[in-house]
Enzyme design. Structure first.
Site, PDB file in Angstrom:
ATOM      1  N   ARG A  79       0.843  -1.190   0.000  1.00  0.00           N
ATOM      2  CA  ARG A  79       0.000   0.000   0.000  1.00  0.00           C
ATOM      3  C   ARG A  79       0.879   1.241   0.000  1.00  0.00           C
ATOM      4  NH1 ARG A  79      -1.818   0.766   4.339  1.00  0.00           N
ATOM      5  NH2 ARG A  79      -1.175  -1.075   5.505  1.00  0.00           N
ATOM      6  N   TYR A 222      -1.242  -3.459  -6.793  1.00  0.00           N
ATOM      7  CA  TYR A 222      -1.113  -4.166  -5.514  1.00  0.00           C
ATOM      8  C   TYR A 222      -2.453  -4.199  -4.755  1.00  0.00           C
ATOM      9  CZ  TYR A 222      -0.345  -5.149  -0.676  1.00  0.00           C
ATOM     10  OH  TYR A 222      -0.493  -5.695   0.571  1.00  0.00           O
ATOM     11  N   GLY A 223      -2.728  -5.325  -4.116  1.00  0.00           N
ATOM     12  CA  GLY A 223      -3.976  -5.600  -3.408  1.00  0.00           C
ATOM     13  C   GLY A 223      -4.702  -4.408  -2.799  1.00  0.00           C
ATOM     14  N   GLY A 224      -4.141  -3.866  -1.726  1.00  0.00           N
ATOM     15  CA  GLY A 224      -4.830  -2.802  -1.001  1.00  0.00           C
ATOM     16  C   GLY A 224      -5.053  -1.548  -1.835  1.00  0.00           C
ATOM     17  N   LYS A 231      -9.795  -2.389   1.501  1.00  0.00           N
ATOM     18  CA  LYS A 231      -9.521  -1.266   2.394  1.00  0.00           C
ATOM     19  C   LYS A 231     -10.283   0.000   1.963  1.00  0.00           C
ATOM     20  CE  LYS A 231      -7.211  -3.751   5.109  1.00  0.00           C
ATOM     21  NZ  LYS A 231      -5.902  -4.262   5.009  1.00  0.00           N
ATOM     22  N   HIS A 251     -10.690  -2.588  11.262  1.00  0.00           N
ATOM     23  CA  HIS A 251      -9.618  -3.456  10.753  1.00  0.00           C
ATOM     24  C   HIS A 251      -9.432  -4.609  11.736  1.00  0.00           C
ATOM     25  CE1 HIS A 251      -5.126  -3.582   9.218  1.00  0.00           C
ATOM     26  NE2 HIS A 251      -5.896  -4.393   8.526  1.00  0.00           N
ATOM     27  N   SER A 273      -1.486  -3.797  10.161  1.00  0.00           N
ATOM     28  CA  SER A 273      -1.122  -4.659   9.040  1.00  0.00           C
ATOM     29  C   SER A 273       0.114  -5.493   9.382  1.00  0.00           C
ATOM     30  CB  SER A 273      -0.833  -3.789   7.822  1.00  0.00           C
ATOM     31  OG  SER A 273      -1.963  -2.998   7.542  1.00  0.00           O
ATOM     32  N   ALA A 274       0.041  -6.760   9.044  1.00  0.00           N
ATOM     33  CA  ALA A 274       1.138  -7.713   9.287  1.00  0.00           C
ATOM     34  C   ALA A 274       1.503  -7.825  10.767  1.00  0.00           C
ATOM     35  CB  ALA A 274       2.360  -7.372   8.434  1.00  0.00           C
ATOM     36  N   CYS A 275       0.497  -7.757  11.638  1.00  0.00           N
ATOM     37  CA  CYS A 275       0.738  -7.916  13.071  1.00  0.00           C
ATOM     38  C   CYS A 275      -0.071  -9.051  13.692  1.00  0.00           C
ATOM     39  CB  CYS A 275       0.478  -6.606  13.804  1.00  0.00           C
ATOM     40  SG  CYS A 275       1.719  -5.357  13.442  1.00  0.00           S
ATOM     41  N   ASN A 279      -3.264 -14.882  11.582  1.00  0.00           N
ATOM     42  CA  ASN A 279      -2.801 -15.986  12.417  1.00  0.00           C
ATOM     43  C   ASN A 279      -3.704 -16.225  13.620  1.00  0.00           C
ATOM     44  OD1 ASN A 279       0.099 -17.192  11.687  1.00  0.00           O
ATOM     45  ND2 ASN A 279      -0.144 -15.144  10.852  1.00  0.00           N
ATOM     46  N   ASP A 298      -9.556  -9.858   8.528  1.00  0.00           N
ATOM     47  CA  ASP A 298      -9.031  -8.517   8.246  1.00  0.00           C
ATOM     48  C   ASP A 298     -10.012  -7.382   8.550  1.00  0.00           C
ATOM     49  OD1 ASP A 298      -6.666  -7.124   7.264  1.00  0.00           O
ATOM     50  OD2 ASP A 298      -7.844  -6.553   5.513  1.00  0.00           O
ATOM     51  N   ASN A 388       6.223  -8.613   2.065  1.00  0.00           N
ATOM     52  CA  ASN A 388       4.768  -8.391   1.999  1.00  0.00           C
ATOM     53  C   ASN A 388       4.125  -9.247   0.904  1.00  0.00           C
ATOM     54  OD1 ASN A 388       2.319  -7.123   2.835  1.00  0.00           O
ATOM     55  ND2 ASN A 388       2.428  -5.743   1.057  1.00  0.00           N
ATOM     56  N   ARG A 390       1.901 -12.206  -0.643  1.00  0.00           N
ATOM     57  CA  ARG A 390       0.562 -12.560  -0.152  1.00  0.00           C
ATOM     58  C   ARG A 390      -0.020 -13.772  -0.875  1.00  0.00           C
ATOM     59  NH1 ARG A 390      -1.839  -8.918   3.931  1.00  0.00           N
ATOM     60  NH2 ARG A 390      -0.176  -7.412   4.229  1.00  0.00           N
ATOM     61  N   PHE A 516       1.450 -17.440  18.246  1.00  0.00           N
ATOM     62  CA  PHE A 516       0.695 -18.365  17.385  1.00  0.00           C
ATOM     63  C   PHE A 516      -0.292 -19.205  18.206  1.00  0.00           C
ATOM     64  CE2 PHE A 516       4.746 -17.326  15.272  1.00  0.00           C
ATOM     65  CZ  PHE A 516       4.231 -16.709  14.147  1.00  0.00           C
TER      66      PHE A 516
HETATM   67  P1  GTP Z   1      -2.672  -7.807   7.250  1.00  0.00           P
HETATM   68  O1  GTP Z   1      -3.184  -8.826   6.310  1.00  0.00           O
HETATM   69  O2  GTP Z   1      -1.524  -7.009   6.673  1.00  0.00           O
HETATM   70  O3  GTP Z   1      -3.719  -6.894   7.793  1.00  0.00           O
HETATM   71  O4  GTP Z   1      -1.920  -8.562   8.449  1.00  0.00           O
HETATM   72  P2  GTP Z   1      -2.366  -9.535   9.634  1.00  0.00           P
HETATM   73  O5  GTP Z   1      -2.631  -8.719  10.853  1.00  0.00           O
HETATM   74  O6  GTP Z   1      -3.419 -10.482   9.213  1.00  0.00           O
HETATM   75  O7  GTP Z   1      -0.983 -10.291   9.934  1.00  0.00           O
HETATM   76  P3  GTP Z   1      -0.619 -11.839   9.872  1.00  0.00           P
HETATM   77  O8  GTP Z   1      -1.463 -12.696  10.754  1.00  0.00           O
HETATM   78  O9  GTP Z   1      -0.561 -12.233   8.447  1.00  0.00           O
HETATM   79  O10 GTP Z   1       0.846 -11.837  10.490  1.00  0.00           O
HETATM   80  C1  GTP Z   1       1.913 -11.102   9.966  1.00  0.00           C
HETATM   81  C2  GTP Z   1       3.244 -11.677  10.397  1.00  0.00           C
HETATM   82  O11 GTP Z   1       3.316 -11.767  11.814  1.00  0.00           O
HETATM   83  C3  GTP Z   1       3.477 -13.064   9.843  1.00  0.00           C
HETATM   84  O12 GTP Z   1       4.807 -13.153   9.383  1.00  0.00           O
HETATM   85  C4  GTP Z   1       3.257 -13.956  11.025  1.00  0.00           C
HETATM   86  O13 GTP Z   1       4.007 -15.139  10.953  1.00  0.00           O
HETATM   87  C5  GTP Z   1       3.664 -13.076  12.220  1.00  0.00           C
HETATM   88  N1  GTP Z   1       2.901 -13.428  13.450  1.00  0.00           N
HETATM   89  C6  GTP Z   1       1.571 -13.606  13.545  1.00  0.00           C
HETATM   90  N2  GTP Z   1       1.198 -13.955  14.806  1.00  0.00           N
HETATM   91  C7  GTP Z   1       2.335 -13.983  15.537  1.00  0.00           C
HETATM   92  C8  GTP Z   1       2.615 -14.279  16.904  1.00  0.00           C
HETATM   93  O14 GTP Z   1       1.738 -14.596  17.724  1.00  0.00           O
HETATM   94  N3  GTP Z   1       3.921 -14.190  17.298  1.00  0.00           N
HETATM   95  C9  GTP Z   1       4.915 -13.841  16.417  1.00  0.00           C
HETATM   96  N4  GTP Z   1       6.157 -13.782  16.880  1.00  0.00           N
HETATM   97  N5  GTP Z   1       4.690 -13.576  15.115  1.00  0.00           N
HETATM   98  C10 GTP Z   1       3.426 -13.639  14.676  1.00  0.00           C
HETATM   99  C1  SPV Z   2      -3.074  -4.631   5.096  1.00  0.00           C
HETATM  100  O1  SPV Z   2      -2.085  -4.011   4.639  1.00  0.00           O
HETATM  101  O2  SPV Z   2      -3.594  -4.346   6.199  1.00  0.00           O
HETATM  102  C2  SPV Z   2      -3.649  -5.766   4.346  1.00  0.00           C
HETATM  103  C3  SPV Z   2      -3.208  -5.974   2.975  1.00  0.00           C
HETATM  104  O3  SPV Z   2      -4.518  -6.454   4.856  1.00  0.00           O
HETATM  105  S1  SPV Z   2      -3.971  -4.854   1.887  1.00  0.00           S
HETATM  106  O4  SPV Z   2      -5.224  -5.430   1.432  1.00  0.00           O
HETATM  107  O5  SPV Z   2      -3.068  -4.693   0.774  1.00  0.00           O
HETATM  108  O6  SPV Z   2      -4.242  -3.605   2.535  1.00  0.00           O
HETATM  109 MN    MN Z   3      -5.182  -5.627   6.792  1.00  0.00          MN
END
Ligand code: GTP
Ligand code: SPV
Ligand code: MN
Length: 607
Positions: A79, A222-224, A231, A251, A273-275, A279, A298, A388, A390, A516
């Site tokens: 994004r 790109y997706g977002g 989004k 979100h 995002s990516a936090c 998972n 999401d 990033n 996907r 996890f």
């Molecule tokens: P968006 O799709 O961007 O909104 O992200 P998201 O919040 O769905 O993030 P996602 O679950 O894809 O996790 C992003 C990264 O964090 C990945 O590389 C996971 O492996 C890592 N991760 C997720 N949960 C945990 C956790 O509990 N502990 C740790 N150390 N890493 C984690």
């Molecule tokens: C994010 O960035 O929070 C995502 C991926 O979930 S995107 O759809 O590209 O925004």
């Molecule tokens: Mn997201």
């Protein structure tokens, strides 16, 4: 005036006058070679996938049925927050956290970019619906795009095609409202010019017009930036609808936690995002007897039901998940979902046997094609997959999908989690004293920046409710709206609010908490709190468990690590105060007094 004859333009499978006039207007501006009305059928998908293979955008995977590898232009991987605009009539309505340009000016600029921008290309018209098709008041949209990759992805991520278009005109003939969402990669083709696998433009605009509920996106695939139901519609535009109509567009993931006594609790969680949303949504509990089912990973739309509880619906129909780090141990559910095929993988590595691979996955290959389409070996200096990268996969394939996932009524939420990626300060879990305190936690939460957006990774920034990049209006008004939602409800029926952090690190930088599946231990404590069964210590920042309050049976981590993950260090929190003050000052006069009160109370408790 002579009407332009563009093949396919007159083949509209609808009588909706708003759709017909808007599609014609866009076709006349962008002058594509042809127009395709997307019906969502299997035959159509086969044709579009074949065209994407022909164009070099897709490489079919040998190892997974009906699945494809795509590598983007190396510049178009995330994004672009700097190029994302909230074009409200008044600048103050966009607020200090958004880029703003007056709608007239933005429309003038983008109209010139769009003029002729689909030359040599196909213009696809995608009717879609965010949320269950069975809703009495379905949230409809039309995305116009000149990138077939977007059509293939929207097919996975949304309810689209004929099934959605059928909802545009009610049985009595009334036409429903829809969000017009225009997308172009901004790469017209001159006669004889050869196309590239991933067309895009260095000039990018992701623009939102909140008053007219309109989206204009240009220059990125790109997706977002390009899947405009996600989004752009379901958060930036929907947050404005939600403000006006008294609901919440967030979100957030949505999961169902089932106890050994078979009692179900629905949990929503907002992490940046990516936090960790995907998972957590797909969690496989490590504690015996507990189960999780997935509803969304999401986005959540939450409204009050007749019983006064807050009900959540996931507007999406697919997962657009972060690939790196996903493996059979961290997220077996995601692995089982993608294994079934029907998925698009973007910017991961392609193995020599026609499968996908990314950092963190088992069975590292000795050779692969990197996301940059270069030879890759374990000795390479660069990662095989973009951080990033996907996977885009249908929710219906999720082996632990909750049966109520498509119910327009939604599910009643018992707990809301806010969380970020913080190496220090923020404990594993912390319960808010009440709704206002919980809103304060959400409004002041912070996280290290990830690769999901262009820019420097690792910098700590405030990301209120994980919505910083997705708010369609003023952040101060948004906080007031959250407080208002709480005031209009019976306190006992509101979800309890928690602040979690799976990412705290020790002195040697290792994660203190295994995360996890082990996060189920935190969910169990939360549910026991709701049931009034679990102890906690009252700290200056909220109610935090001691290590012995958590179910740690079978955990192999040293007790000292768990204690450190749960530690509340007043000195670290005192250092947080000026950062929160700075954040509130940035938002200005619109910070609700209730949140200023929470800040002074916190300061006082910290001494
Ligand atoms: P968006 O799709 O961007 O909104 O992200 P998201 O919040 O769905 O993030 P996602 O679950 O894809 O996790 C992003 C990264 O964090 C990945 O590389 C996971 O492996 C890592 N991760 C997720 N949960 C945990 C956790 O509990 N502990 C740790 N150390 N890493 C984690
Ligand atoms: C994010 O960035 O929070 C995502 C991926 O979930 S995107 O759809 O590209 O925004
Ligand atoms: Mn997201």
């Amino acid at each position: 005036m002579t009407a332009v004859a563009i093949p396919g333009l007159d083949k509209a499978p609808t009588t909706h006058s708003g759709v017909l006039s808007w599609v014609r207007e866009v076709a006349e501006l962008t002058t594509p070679d042809r127009v395709v009305w997307v019906d969502g059928s299997d035959e159509e998908a086969e044709r579009i996938n074949a065209e994407l293979v022909e164009a070099g955008t897709f490489v079919p995977l040998k190892a997974k049925p009906n699945s494809y590898w795509a590598a983007s232009d190396p510049s178009d991987v995330a994004r672009v927050e700097e190029r994302t605009f909230i074009c409200s009539e008044r600048e103050e309505d966009a607020g200090p956290t958004n880029n703003w340009v007056h709608p007239d000016e933005m429309k003038a600029t983008m109209t010139e970019l769009y003029r002729g921008c689909m030359r040599g290309r196909t213009m696809y018209v995608i009717p879609f619906c965010m949320g269950p098709l069975g809703d009495d008041n379905p949230k409809l949209g039309i995305e116009i795009t000149d990138f077939a990759y977007v059509v293939a992805s929207m097919r996975v991520m949304t309810r689209m095609g004929k099934a959605a278009l059928d909802k545009f005109v009610k049985p009595d003939g009334t036409e429903r409202e829809f969000v017009p969402a225009l997308h172009s990669v901004g790469a017209p083709l001159e006669p004889g010019q050869e196309d590239v696998p991933w067309p895009c433009n260095d000039t990018k605009y992701i623009s939102h017009f909140p008053e007219s509920r309109t989206i204009w996106s240009y220059g990125s695939g790109y997706g977002g930036n390009s899947l405009l139901g996600k989004k752009c519609y379901s958060l930036r535009i929907a947050s404005v609808m939600a403000r006006d109509e008294g609901w919440l567009a967030e979100h957030m993931l949505v999961l169902k936690l089932i106890s050994p006594e078979n009692k179900a609790y629905y949990v929503a969680a907002a992490f940046p995002s990516a936090c960790g949303k995907t998972n957590l949504a797909m969690l496989q509990p490590t504690i015996p007897g507990w189960r999780v089912e997935t509803l969304g990973d999401d986005i959540a739309w939450m409204r009050f039901g007749e019983d006064g509880r807050l009900y959540a619906v996931n507007p999406e129909a697919g997962f657009f998940g972060v690939a790196p780090g996903t493996n059979w141990k961290t997220n077996p559910t995601a692995m089982r979902t993608i294994e079934q095929g029907n998925s698009v993988f973007t910017n991961v590595a392609l193995t020599d046997d026609g499968d996908v691979w990314w950092e963190g996955m088992e069975n590292q290959p000795r050779h692969a094609t990197s996301w940059k389409k270069q030879d890759w070996t374990p000795d390479s200096d660069e990662p095989a997959a973009h951080p990033n990268s996907r996977y885009c996969t249908p929710m219906s394939q999720c082996p632990i999908l909750a049966p109520e996932w498509d119910d327009p009524k939604g599910v009643p939420i018992s707990a809301i989690l806010f969380g970020g990626r913080r190496a220090n300060t923020v404990p594993l879990v912390n319960e808010a004293r009440d709704w206002q305190h919980g809103v304060f936690m959400g409004a002041t939460m912070s996280s290290e920046k990830t690769a999901a957006a262009a820019g420097k990774v690792g910098e700590v920034r405030r990301d209120p409710m994980a919505m910083l990049p997705f708010l369609g209006y003023h952040a101060g008004d948004y906080f007031a709206h959250w407080l208002e939602v709480g005031k209009n409800a019976e306190a006992s029926k509101l979800p309890r609010i928690y602040y979690v952090n799976w990412f705290r690190r020790g002195d040697d930088k290792r994660f203190l908490w295994p995360g996890f599946g082990e996060n189920s231990r935190v969910l169990k404590w939360i549910v026991e709190r709701i049931e009034g069964k679990a102890p906690a210590r009252e700290t200056p920042i909220g109610y935090v468990p001691s290590a012995e309050d958590l179910d740690t049976e079978g955990l192999t981590e040293p007790l000292a690590d768990i204690q450190a993950a749960l530690d509340v260090n007043p000195e670290e929190w005192r250092q947080e105060i000026p950062m929160i003050e700075e954040w509130f000052d940035k938002i200005g006069d619109k910070v609700p007094s209730g949140l200023r009160d929470e800040l002074s109370a916190l300061q006082q408790r910290l001494g």
